[in-house]
Design an enzyme around this catalytic site. Structure first.
Site, PDB file in Angstrom:
ATOM      1  N   ASP A   1       0.813  -1.209   0.000  1.00 10.17           N
ATOM      2  CA  ASP A   1       0.000   0.000   0.000  1.00 10.17           C
ATOM      3  C   ASP A   1       0.849   1.263   0.000  1.00 10.17           C
ATOM      4  OD1 ASP A   1       0.913  -0.452   2.564  1.00 10.17           O
ATOM      5  OD2 ASP A   1      -0.980   0.037   3.550  1.00 10.17           O
TER       6      ASP A   1
ATOM      7  N   ASP B   1       0.340  -9.057   4.043  1.00  7.57           N
ATOM      8  CA  ASP B   1      -0.844  -8.636   4.785  1.00  7.57           C
ATOM      9  C   ASP B   1      -2.129  -8.754   3.977  1.00  7.57           C
ATOM     10  OD1 ASP B   1       0.916  -7.942   6.850  1.00  7.57           O
ATOM     11  OD2 ASP B   1       1.125  -5.897   6.096  1.00  7.57           O
TER      12      ASP B   1
END
Length: 379
Positions: free
Chosen positions: A114, A138
């Site tokens: 991200d 994740d």
């Protein structure tokens, strides 16, 4: 964009994980073989773009790396060019643009999570043509159902929990296993269900200590004299705060979660006489050789990224949605986190086989309204 003049940079940003090399191999080989492109690899993520530390990547340079964990280019989680920590948090994005133009690049492929995608989006606004490839254990990237590295991390965590079962049974203990995942519970959920864990605690569902203790007591009364608890590092008690392992300015994310397993153990000791032990899986979830699934996912995403670059489609991240490969605009991803929805089928499956998620089943919908960001504090 003529194929005979295509010049593409590639970097692997953020933390390492299994499958990055597989993606790097796919990008490089596909660009070289299918589009006659010249590929340049930046060392240590965006730091390589800022400092212009770069080396050519040929077909032979990425041969034999499919099975290797980590990244042959290196990575850095301190090199956000808009908050460049090696220079005290300075904005050095102008240096990125200078490197991009000096090297006469047609595009940049950024393999990352991200943070990398958020940086990529900001760089597109400055004129860099970028295609992103999603990787993070994740699995918290918006726009894609799976990220490179997640499957391997789940397999590693599942194997660890399987091994802990035997010692838990032998010594009649409550064993708490802490997984990574930051503010998303994907690893704990998948590894917990895969290993038959009795209690799974996620950041998305604030747990109640008494409910967890009730599970342990009920199992002991029924003759099952042990309990396995899988807890994501971002899990927290109802109306409580995140447990912080470390805070500081040496990383882009100044707060590092960790230690919830020890906090939970102390909380449970107030309710149980049973022996309780904790295990923090930590960085072993990010290491090792990628699973077959991560290798094939990375290869497909990497070749699709190369094809998009060749056709001139940039400002997007390649993704997998509903078992189909696609791409999503970077502006739909930047600054967002993909968390586990409470109606996820795997939560329902866990409930059906008796897994507890730390709250009463009837309270799951209420837990959704309580799952709002809290102020992190040092335990």
């Amino acid at each position: 964009m003529p194929s005979d003049s295509l010049r593409v940079g590639v970097l692997t940003g953020g933390g390492d994980c299994p499958g990055i090399n597989a993606a790097l191999r796919a990008v490089t080989k596909s660009l070289t073989l299918q589009h006659d492109a010249e590929v340049l690899g930046f060392l240590d993520g965006f730091r390589g773009v800022v400092d212009r530390t770069v080396e050519p990547l040929h077909y032979r340079d990425v041969s034999g790396i499919l099975t290797r964990g980590g990244t042959i280019l290196g990575a850095s989680n301190k090199a956000d060019p808009f908050n460049y920590l090696p220079r005290g948090g300075a904005d050095v994005s102008a240096q990125v643009m200078k490197t991009y133009r000096t090297l006469d690049l047609d595009a940049l492929v950024a393999i990352g999570g991200d943070g990398t995608m958020s940086i990529a989006h900001r760089l597109t606004d400055l004129g860099v043509d970028i295609v992103g490839v999603p990787k993070t254990i994740d699995n918290d990237l918006v726009g894609t159902d799976r990220t490179v590295g997640f499957d391997t991390a789940v397999s590693t965590a599942t194997d660890a929990i399987d091994r802990i079962h035997t010692t838990a049974q032998s010594h009649h203990r409550v064993m708490i296993v802490e997984t990574m995942g930051r503010y998303s519970g994907w690893i704990a959920l998948h590894a917990g269900v895969a290993s038959g864990t009795d209690v799974i605690l996620l950041p998305e569902i604030e747990y109640e200590v008494e409910t967890v203790a009730d599970v342990c007591r009920d199992r002991e009364r029924s003759g099952q004299r042990f309990t396995i608890v899988a807890v994501a590092e971002g899990a927290r008690r109802k109306e409580g705060d995140y447990v912080v392992q470390e805070r500081g300015d040496e990383y882009t994310d100044s707060i590092r979660l960790g230690g919830i397993s020890r906090v939970l153990a102390d909380q449970l000791r107030e309710h149980l006489d049973t022996s309780i032990r904790t295990t923090v899986l930590g960085h072993m979830q990010r290491g090792g050789s990628p699973t077959a699934y991560d290798r094939t996912l990375a290869t497909t995403l990497g070749t699709r990224a190369a094809a998009l670059v060749a056709e001139g489609t940039t400002g997007v991240m390649v993704a997998v949605q509903n078992d189909a490969f696609t791409q999503v605009p970077l502006d739909e991803i930047a600054g967002k986190t993909r968390t586990v929805p409470l109606d996820d089928p795997l939560i329902a499956s866990g409930l059906d086989v008796g897994t507890s998620f730390g709250v009463a089943v009837s309270d799951l919908s209420e837990a959704a309204s309580h799952s709002k960001p809290a102020s992190p504090i040092q335990p």
